[in-house]
Write a protein that holds these residues in place. Structure first.
Motif, PDB file in Angstrom:
ATOM      1  N   MET A  26      48.187  49.615  66.383  1.00  0.00           N
ATOM      2  CA  MET A  26      47.573  50.871  65.963  1.00  0.00           C
ATOM      3  C   MET A  26      46.704  50.632  64.723  1.00  0.00           C
ATOM      4  SD  MET A  26      50.024  53.983  65.708  1.00  0.00           S
ATOM      5  CE  MET A  26      49.736  55.569  66.145  1.00  0.00           C
ATOM      6  N   LEU A  30      42.136  50.755  64.145  1.00  0.00           N
ATOM      7  CA  LEU A  30      41.304  51.545  63.230  1.00  0.00           C
ATOM      8  C   LEU A  30      39.908  50.951  63.184  1.00  0.00           C
ATOM      9  CD1 LEU A  30      43.883  52.135  60.410  1.00  0.00           C
ATOM     10  CD2 LEU A  30      43.091  53.703  62.171  1.00  0.00           C
ATOM     11  N   PRO A  31      38.883  51.802  63.207  1.00  0.00           N
ATOM     12  CA  PRO A  31      37.506  51.321  63.340  1.00  0.00           C
ATOM     13  C   PRO A  31      37.045  50.521  62.131  1.00  0.00           C
ATOM     14  CG  PRO A  31      37.563  53.679  62.888  1.00  0.00           C
ATOM     15  CD  PRO A  31      38.969  53.253  63.099  1.00  0.00           C
ATOM     16  N   PHE A 144      57.939  70.697  50.281  1.00  0.00           N
ATOM     17  CA  PHE A 144      56.964  70.602  49.182  1.00  0.00           C
ATOM     18  C   PHE A 144      56.764  71.953  48.503  1.00  0.00           C
ATOM     19  CE2 PHE A 144      54.553  71.213  53.067  1.00  0.00           C
ATOM     20  CZ  PHE A 144      53.547  72.110  52.743  1.00  0.00           C
ATOM     21  N   LYS A 250      56.200  62.290  45.276  1.00  0.00           N
ATOM     22  CA  LYS A 250      54.831  62.423  44.783  1.00  0.00           C
ATOM     23  C   LYS A 250      54.760  63.557  43.753  1.00  0.00           C
ATOM     24  CE  LYS A 250      50.086  62.812  46.357  1.00  0.00           C
ATOM     25  NZ  LYS A 250      49.317  63.886  46.919  1.00  0.00           N
ATOM     26  N   LEU A 284      66.649  53.734  59.768  1.00  0.00           N
ATOM     27  CA  LEU A 284      67.146  54.887  60.513  1.00  0.00           C
ATOM     28  C   LEU A 284      67.910  54.465  61.756  1.00  0.00           C
ATOM     29  CD1 LEU A 284      64.177  57.118  59.776  1.00  0.00           C
ATOM     30  CD2 LEU A 284      66.556  57.547  59.203  1.00  0.00           C
TER      31      LEU A 284
ATOM     32  N   ILE C 160      62.602  56.811  65.599  1.00  0.00           N
ATOM     33  CA  ILE C 160      61.595  56.745  64.546  1.00  0.00           C
ATOM     34  C   ILE C 160      61.409  58.161  64.012  1.00  0.00           C
ATOM     35  CG2 ILE C 160      59.296  55.862  64.022  1.00  0.00           C
ATOM     36  CD1 ILE C 160      59.322  54.845  66.978  1.00  0.00           C
ATOM     37  N   PRO C 161      61.371  58.346  62.699  1.00  0.00           N
ATOM     38  CA  PRO C 161      61.165  59.697  62.207  1.00  0.00           C
ATOM     39  C   PRO C 161      59.836  60.255  62.733  1.00  0.00           C
ATOM     40  CG  PRO C 161      61.627  58.179  60.417  1.00  0.00           C
ATOM     41  CD  PRO C 161      61.506  57.370  61.653  1.00  0.00           C
ATOM     42  N   LEU C 163      57.870  62.422  61.686  1.00  0.00           N
ATOM     43  CA  LEU C 163      56.814  62.589  60.691  1.00  0.00           C
ATOM     44  C   LEU C 163      55.997  61.306  60.544  1.00  0.00           C
ATOM     45  CD1 LEU C 163      56.066  65.077  59.236  1.00  0.00           C
ATOM     46  CD2 LEU C 163      57.401  64.337  57.272  1.00  0.00           C
ATOM     47  N   ILE C 164      56.684  60.166  60.638  1.00  0.00           N
ATOM     48  CA  ILE C 164      55.968  58.901  60.497  1.00  0.00           C
ATOM     49  C   ILE C 164      55.006  58.701  61.667  1.00  0.00           C
ATOM     50  CG2 ILE C 164      56.257  56.391  60.603  1.00  0.00           C
ATOM     51  CD1 ILE C 164      58.535  56.601  58.735  1.00  0.00           C
ATOM     52  N   ILE C 167      52.075  60.909  61.109  1.00  0.00           N
ATOM     53  CA  ILE C 167      51.204  60.376  60.058  1.00  0.00           C
ATOM     54  C   ILE C 167      50.343  59.239  60.616  1.00  0.00           C
ATOM     55  CG2 ILE C 167      51.210  59.021  57.914  1.00  0.00           C
ATOM     56  CD1 ILE C 167      53.604  60.718  57.021  1.00  0.00           C
ATOM     57  N   LEU C 168      50.990  58.314  61.322  1.00  0.00           N
ATOM     58  CA  LEU C 168      50.238  57.179  61.847  1.00  0.00           C
ATOM     59  C   LEU C 168      49.160  57.639  62.822  1.00  0.00           C
ATOM     60  CD1 LEU C 168      53.079  54.557  62.374  1.00  0.00           C
ATOM     61  CD2 LEU C 168      51.398  54.653  60.546  1.00  0.00           C
ATOM     62  N   LEU C 169      49.528  58.562  63.717  1.00  0.00           N
ATOM     63  CA  LEU C 169      48.544  59.064  64.680  1.00  0.00           C
ATOM     64  C   LEU C 169      47.381  59.739  63.962  1.00  0.00           C
ATOM     65  CD1 LEU C 169      50.665  60.579  67.592  1.00  0.00           C
ATOM     66  CD2 LEU C 169      49.159  58.587  67.672  1.00  0.00           C
ATOM     67  N   VAL C 171      46.281  59.227  60.929  1.00  0.00           N
ATOM     68  CA  VAL C 171      45.426  58.225  60.287  1.00  0.00           C
ATOM     69  C   VAL C 171      44.499  57.605  61.325  1.00  0.00           C
ATOM     70  CG1 VAL C 171      45.422  55.977  59.154  1.00  0.00           C
ATOM     71  CG2 VAL C 171      47.048  57.714  58.452  1.00  0.00           C
ATOM     72  N   LEU C 172      45.084  57.249  62.467  1.00  0.00           N
ATOM     73  CA  LEU C 172      44.322  56.594  63.521  1.00  0.00           C
ATOM     74  C   LEU C 172      43.133  57.450  63.963  1.00  0.00           C
ATOM     75  CD1 LEU C 172      44.135  54.275  65.611  1.00  0.00           C
ATOM     76  CD2 LEU C 172      45.567  55.653  67.101  1.00  0.00           C
ATOM     77  N   LYS C 174      41.888  60.157  62.542  1.00  0.00           N
ATOM     78  CA  LYS C 174      41.009  60.574  61.460  1.00  0.00           C
ATOM     79  C   LYS C 174      39.937  59.504  61.218  1.00  0.00           C
ATOM     80  CE  LYS C 174      41.174  62.267  56.712  1.00  0.00           C
ATOM     81  NZ  LYS C 174      41.494  63.648  56.394  1.00  0.00           N
ATOM     82  N   ASP C 175      40.395  58.266  61.183  1.00  0.00           N
ATOM     83  CA  ASP C 175      39.432  57.206  60.901  1.00  0.00           C
ATOM     84  C   ASP C 175      38.494  56.953  62.080  1.00  0.00           C
ATOM     85  OD1 ASP C 175      40.688  57.136  58.565  1.00  0.00           O
ATOM     86  OD2 ASP C 175      41.293  55.023  58.608  1.00  0.00           O
ATOM     87  N   ARG C 176      38.874  57.431  63.241  1.00  0.00           N
ATOM     88  CA  ARG C 176      37.966  57.317  64.381  1.00  0.00           C
ATOM     89  C   ARG C 176      37.034  58.512  64.453  1.00  0.00           C
ATOM     90  NH1 ARG C 176      39.266  53.894  69.245  1.00  0.00           N
ATOM     91  NH2 ARG C 176      38.354  52.277  67.933  1.00  0.00           N
ATOM     92  N   PHE C 256      52.047  70.072  55.712  1.00  0.00           N
ATOM     93  CA  PHE C 256      52.476  68.836  55.076  1.00  0.00           C
ATOM     94  C   PHE C 256      51.359  67.788  55.123  1.00  0.00           C
ATOM     95  CE2 PHE C 256      54.290  64.609  55.377  1.00  0.00           C
ATOM     96  CZ  PHE C 256      55.216  64.577  54.345  1.00  0.00           C
ATOM     97  N   ILE C 260      49.316  66.151  51.902  1.00  0.00           N
ATOM     98  CA  ILE C 260      49.175  64.764  51.454  1.00  0.00           C
ATOM     99  C   ILE C 260      47.797  64.207  51.786  1.00  0.00           C
ATOM    100  CG2 ILE C 260      51.657  64.316  51.592  1.00  0.00           C
ATOM    101  CD1 ILE C 260      51.136  62.678  54.107  1.00  0.00           C
ATOM    102  N   LEU C 262      45.926  64.353  54.718  1.00  0.00           N
ATOM    103  CA  LEU C 262      45.615  63.795  56.027  1.00  0.00           C
ATOM    104  C   LEU C 262      45.149  64.833  57.039  1.00  0.00           C
ATOM    105  CD1 LEU C 262      48.502  61.223  56.495  1.00  0.00           C
ATOM    106  CD2 LEU C 262      46.083  60.733  56.194  1.00  0.00           C
TER     107      LEU C 262
END
Lengths: 310, 644, 320
Positions: A26, A30-31, A144, A250, A284, C160-161, C163-164, C167-169, C171-172, C174-176, C256, C260, C262
């Motif tokens: 993944m 990224l591009p 948050f 944060k 986890l 896998i949580p 949220l993680i 987040i990863l998706l 990011v992926l 967004k940058d595309r 959320f 942060i 994203l």
């Protein structure tokens, strides 16, 4: 038993490897290259950097190397902090997050479970209604928001605790409460409903018919039965605490792993994202394994049971 | 001290439940006397208030919604040792009112002076505590013994109620005990403090008939030993017949009739009691309804003529015996996981293991056996819910096992099933009309209007108001729902109906209605039944022939009138002798064959003859060689080495 | 009470009326129907009406929908109009929620934010519903090997949580260069169906062994018919509850992610963005974070109240 543990450990390793591979590819999908976001670096330097991090190798080789290192516990260098490895970052950040998380989980268990029992014993009384109302608020307020509100009231308004930072006892109070808020509320609701269900069971009537006092009925006969559903949700709950710590750390400026993680995401520090993601999943998966063991210990039926077919 | 030799006297008891639908007066002005050293039976149907009465005595009515509204429960003051709370005079002099005791005092009565045995031993023991702890705790709580002493006493008690290796089994958990064993534990637990009164609330209802016989024997034995009085609550008149000195009939929260057991069974006074007696089929009675003739019902006009219906079967007088269903060497194994999550391995459960029998057209064949004997699996495999592991099922000369999926669906219209649980077998989200119409809808029979009309007709046939077609199942009572299930089965004008315990979830008076209706339908529509049940008396009443199953194998087949008179297989004999007869005089003279132990697991059946582990006449040969089914003449078949 | 454990009374607690052998075919009693002419759904609505919190939640949601649709249209400001002379205004009549660092009207921005939040909630819940019901339904209905494999995949994803993964998706995508809002839809929609799949599978697994499903089979119903006519309608209660409870968690996740950095970003006003901007200035201008925080919390309460009430009304067994 041993066979079970062995099988579980193997499947745990498999899960972590799947997560690692998926995340690895993944990140490579990224591009923009990992250094594209930095202000226009000369092509020369980028090339140097790529060589240094072996990014000029073919993809499969990078992957094989990464997995090899991973199996030896080496998560590689950080792209962002030139002199640190991902292992360094985890070593620095995790103890802080773990301490905070442990306090939060402890708070959740110590407050949430008794609260749920208390509410169940006063079913539909005003105490019950109050506890359940507050608990419903507790599961509704995002962490948050809770952090910001607590900070507004107790740090900036009443000045009873410091607003941020890490190291003193007073500084741990607000973040711990923030993180524990959801699990407390969740456990209280779960314990109440399982308690009500258990109290309706025939074996509770049997216990009462034997002339046991109410406290014996609750603590000897009911408690262990309600702990069974509680244990099953502890895994996801611990996950919630840890992911909750991303923003809480944060907001309260706590030097924990969650904060590094969020920073590394915003910086697109790929190796750190990758490494910390793998670390979290491993953690986890391991927690879930512990939960399963506890579960088996609590419920004798799990140990021997034969599946019934009519 | 009271002069009347009375242990407990319930006077004007009223208990109600305040639900959102309104107040339910579960017990209303109930009066009952329990003499010392006696057995009192309380009988009545669901909701008659018999359990609630006894739960009120224990003051264990869940509140809310329950509330004891009034009355007294007088209990012998001498036994309780509560000299300061005695009633000073009046007829209840020397007694203590349990309902006016403070909560802590009442706790000392429960378990110590009144023990209780519940209906379902599978849910009335705490699953996460050891048997030892649960056996000892009431002795410890009531201060009768220290922990060590109570442990010893509990071991003795387990031995007394017939648990082998009691010492070891004290450390086991309830799930490691079988149902019958758990009920023994419950009995031991109830008796552990030697209470003056034991309340047994349907103590055998959830058990198989051979286990039921064991438990009843045990209770009789212990009654003699402990000199406790017993109140036994049951919906089954025949269970009470064998046990009670005095029987009380309850209806709608009141006592209808109270009489000496023999008198009640001989000349019931109240018409309700009479009805209740009549609706129970008896093993010792002859089958009355002789079905000599039948004809095809006129209502089946627009159903397609079934390919296999020869004209020969419409006959007058005498039974035409062409075979409609032939089951040959049927086997059905299930793959199961054994051993829980820690040591899992696959095993095969041999639910049906080489079963062959056939059913003649227009006949009713009863398939009997205890839980886990495979009778339901046989039924479900015939209608195609399960694919057989081996063997063949021939229906009207067509091998069902060789049919394609599509062809099988077609055959299904002639081969229907009635299910056990009228609450679970109707889709709660569909109207009754839609439920009955669905089969016609699936096979696209008739126009919408025709189908509607047919639904009305069917509702009328099963004795329901046709206007209720647009109601939902939950608006009907259990018996009415079972009628709806029957109407659905009849929608396609089937030839053959498999009735899987169609009445065992119903009250006795309703059972009789449904069985009579099934018989009527058989006469009018020329149906053939495979009647699956565990209730031998009912099977005797309805069937022409009986097939007895044990652990997936046939042990005996015979005409029903003969098998009850001359059973040959020891299992059949035991089954028959385990069925109680609702007549105290007959009950007292009967010699019972009580089988030991429970049904072995079908995953790992005993070698040779499956029955040998519980057989009273087992010999070494039984474990080595499996007995063949042998023809004893005139259709009587039996599998035992020792039958001539 | 014979034949039953526990103390539940069915409607009409008395024994079945009727006479005894021989049984009448058309006796008057048989024509009577015991219960009220109610259906499952009308019964559920009656029960949920008695739950005050759920009713309150329902009306809050209606109000939110109205505000989200009408609010930004009637407001004299737009969410992106800057007014650099009036930055950081405290709440006044002109700007009831004050203005931000660029002088934008905070009330308008919060109202606009509700559009985004509700859209995220509804679209993601719909995606989760489609994926979860199909996945769980297929796994349960076909059972055996298919079920084993499909559920093993779910187990792994559960490890896998969530949220993680989100987040990863994010990011992926967004940058595309995917539109941030669409990005959020995809990331949440693709991950939050796990509980739905599990619940649907569990329900179908138990329902398909119930006698009415077997009965449908014996009358020749096809697989499709059994699944869609008999099984899924009976699982509708838990499904609706799960959907209702997935809406607030999608709203939370969007907030959320935006918080942060994203999710959607300025000038588009999502509640997460507003709260994040407000947090920067929390010491000097606490009202900037207060209003979006209250808006998020109120929305989450409302959906949770309603979801909780629905759960009690539709499915008392499902609890957590």
């Amino acid at each position: 038993m041993l066979k079970f543990i062995l099988r579980r450990v193997l499947s745990m390793i498999l899960v972590v490897l799947i997560v690692a591979s998926a995340t690895f590819f993944m990140m490579r999908l990224l591009p923009s290259g990992p250094f594209a976001r930095e202000k226009k670096l000369p092509a020369e330097i980028i090339k140097n950097l790529e060589e240094r991090y072996h990014l000029d190798d073919p993809l499969w080789k990078q992957y094989v190397d990464y997995i090899k290192n991973l199996l030896q516990g080496d998560l590689g260098p950080s792209f962002k902090y030139r002199n640190r490895t991902v292992n360094n970052i985890i070593n620095d950040g995790f103890p802080v997050s773990a301490a905070l998380g442990a306090v939060a989980v402890l708070l959740a268990v110590v407050i949430g479970i008794p609260l749920g029992i208390w509410a169940a014993l006063r079913q539909n009384g005003w105490q019950d209604n109050l506890v359940m109302f507050v608990a419903l608020l507790g599961v509704s307020v995002p962490n948050f928001i809770m952090a910001v509100l607590l900070m507004l009231i107790f740090a900036l308004g009443l000045h009873v605790v410091p607003a941020a930072g890490w190291g003193t006892f007073k500084q741990i109070i607000l973040p711990a409460i923030t993180l524990a808020g959801y699990p407390i509320a969740f456990l209280a609701r779960l314990v109440r409903s399982s308690m009500l269900e258990v109290l309706r069971q025939e074996y509770i009537t049997t216990a009462r018919a034997k002339g046991l006092s109410e406290s014996l009925v609750i603590f000897r006969h009911a408690l262990r039965n309600i702990l069974i559903p509680v244990v099953t949700v502890l895994g996801p709950l611990i996950a919630a605490v840890f992911t909750g710590s991303f923003v809480v750390e944060k907001i309260f400026a706590i030097p924990g792993l969650g904060r590094y993680y969020v920073t590394s995401i915003n910086d697109r520090d790929y190796t750190t994202i990758l490494g910390v993601t793998i670390f979290y999943s491993a953690l986890l998966v391991f927690m879930n394994f512990l939960v399963d063991l506890t579960y088996a210990w609590l419920d004798p039926r799990i140990r021997y049971v034969e599946r019934k077919v009519s | 001290m009271n002069e009347n030799n009375v242990l407990m006297h319930i006077q004007g008891l009223a208990t109600s439940f305040h639900t959102y639908a309104g107040v339910v007066h579960a017990v209303d002005d109930m009066t009952l006397t329990v003499p010392k050293d006696s057995v009192v039976g309380i009988v009545g149907e669901s909701g008659s208030g018999k359990s609630v009465t006894m739960m009120s005595v224990m003051r264990l009515i869940p509140s809310p919604p329950g509330r004891i509204e009034g009355g007294h429960v007088w209990f012998d003051g001498e036994a309780l040792g509560m000299s300061d709370r005695l009633e000073k005079d009046g007829p209840d002099k020397g007694m203590v009112d349990l309902l006016s005791l403070p909560a802590e005092e009442m706790m000392k009565v429960r378990g110590r002076h009144i023990g209780m045995i519940f209906q379902d031993p599978m849910v009335s023991l705490n699953p996460v505590l050891t048997i030892g702890l649960q056996m000892t705790e009431s002795m410890v709580v009531h201060g009768l013994a220290t922990k060590e002493e109570s442990w010893k006493r509990a071991v003795d008690m387990l031995a007394l109620v017939g648990i082998p290796n009691p010492e070891e089994r004290m450390r086991d958990y309830p799930h490691q005990y079988s149902g019958g064993m758990r009920q023994r534990v419950m009995i031991g637990m109830a008796l552990s403090c030697s209470p003056e009164l034991v309340i047994a609330d349907e103590p055998t209802t959830s058990l198989d008939v051979t286990v039921q016989a064991q438990i009843l024997e045990l209770m009789k034995e212990l009654k003699a030993k402990f000199k406790s009085s017993i109140v036994i609550i049951s919906h089954d008149l025949s269970i009470v017949a064998g046990m009670a000195d005095k029987v009380v009939v309850m209806y709608a929260g009141r006592m209808l009739e109270e009489a000496d057991a023999c008198d009640l069974y001989e000349k019931p006074g109240h018409p309700y009691t009479m009805g209740l007696m009549k609706s129970v089929p008896r093993l010792d009675a002859e089958r009355t309804a002789a079905r000599q003739s039948w004809r095809r019902a006129p209502c089946a006009v627009f159903s397609p003529p079934s390919d296999c219906a020869g004209s020969s079967w419409i006959c007058e007088g005498g039974i035409a015996m062409d075979t409609i269903l032939k089951v040959e060497h049927l086997k059905k194994y299930f793959a199961v996981n054994v051993g829980g999550p820690f040591a899992r391995h696959r095993a095969s459960l041999k639910a049906v293991d080489d079963v062959s029998f056939d059913v003649g057209r227009g006949e009713t064949v009863g398939l009997v056996g205890e839980t886990g004997c495979g009778k339901t699996t046989v039924g479900r495999t015939i209608v195609g819910l399960y694919a057989p592991t081996a063997g063949s099922i021939t229906y009207c000369d067509e091998n069902l096992c060789a049919l394609t999926h599509e062809a099988m669906r077609k055959v299904r219209s002639k081969l229907q099933m009635i299910f056990q649980d009228p609450y679970a077998s109707l889709n709660p989200r569909m109207t009754v009309g839609n439920i009955i119409e669905e089969p016609m809808d699936i096979f696209r029979i008739g126009t919408m209007a025709e189908r509607r009309e047919r639904v009305q007709e069917l509702l009328h046939t099963v004795g329901l108001n046709p206007e209720h077609a647009n109601r939902f199942p939950h608006e009907f009572s259990g018996g009415q729902r079972q009628r709806i299930g029957i109407a659905r089965a009849l929608a396609m004008s089937p030839d053959f109906i498999i009735a899987d315990e169609p009445i065992s979830a119903l009250d006795v008076s309703i059972q009789a209605q449904i069985v009579n209706m099934l018989e009527d339908l058989q006469q009018n529509l020329g149906l053939t039944y495979l009647f699956i049940a565990h209730d031998l008396a009912m099977v005797k009443h309805i069937s022409d022939r009986v097939v007895v199953l044990y652990l997936g194998k046939i042990v005996e087949v015979d005409e029903s009138k003969d098998i009850y008179r001359h059973p040959l297989h020891p299992y059949t004999k035991a089954l028959l002798s385990a069925v109680p007869i609702p007549d105290p005089r007959v009950e007292m003279q009967r010699q019972r064959i009580v089988l030991k132990g429970d049904l072995p697991s079908p995953i790992n059946p005993p070698s040779g003859c499956h029955f040998r582990t519980r057989c009273p006449i087992a010999q070494p040969i039984c474990s080595q060689q499996e007995p063949e089914l042998r023809d004893m003449g005139s259709g009587h078949v039996v599998a035992c080495h020792f039958v001539d | 009470m014979a034949g039953q454990t526990g103390w539940q009374f069915k409607d009409g607690a008395g024994p079945d009326a009727g006479s005894f052998a021989p049984a009448p075919r058309d006796s008057a009693e048989l024509q009577q129907v015991a219960g009220q002419p109610t259906t499952y759904w009308s019964d559920a609505i009656r029960r949920i009406r008695r739950n005050k919190l759920a009713v309150v939640g329902f009306w809050i949601i209606i109000a939110l929908l109205v505000v989200a649709i009408v609010g930004p249209m009637v407001s004299p400001y737009s969410y992106e109009d800057q007014d650099l002379e009036n930055t950081f205004q405290s709440p006044t009549l002109r700007h009831p929620f004050g203005t931000d660092q660029l002088g934008r009207d905070q009330l308008t921005r919060v109202m606009y934010g509700s559009r985004i939040s509700l859209a995220v909630g509804i679209v993601c819940a719909a995606l989760n519903f489609l994926i979860g019901v199909t996945y769980g339904g297929i796994a349960a209905y076909f059972g055996g090997r298919v079920d084993d494999i499909m559920m093993r995949i779910v187990d792994i994803l559960y490890g896998i949580p969530t949220l993680i993964i989100v987040i990863l998706l994010t990011v992926l995508f967004k940058d595309r260069g995917v539109n941030p809002l669409v990005n959020v839809f995809i990331a949440i929609g693709l991950t939050y169906w796990l509980p739905m799949a599990r619940i649907v599978r569990g329900e179908i697994l138990s329902l398909k062994e119930r006698e009415f499903a077997l009965a449908a089979k014996t009358i020749g119903a096809t697989n499709n018919r059994i699944l869609f006519r008999h099984l899924i309608p009976n699982a509708m209660g838990p499904i609706i509850v799960t959907v209702t409870l997935e809406i607030p968690s999608a709203i939370f996740t969007e907030a959320f992610l935006s918080y942060i950095g994203l999710g959607v970003s300025a000038p588009v006003a999502s509640w997460g963005v507003l709260a994040s901007d407000g947090t920067q200035a929390i010491r000097s201008y606490p009202y900037l974070v207060l209003f979006p925080a209250l808006a998020i919390s109120l929305t989450m309460f409302a959906f949770n109240f309603l979801g909780d009430g629905l759960r009690d009304a539709l499915d008392p067994r499902l609890r957590q």
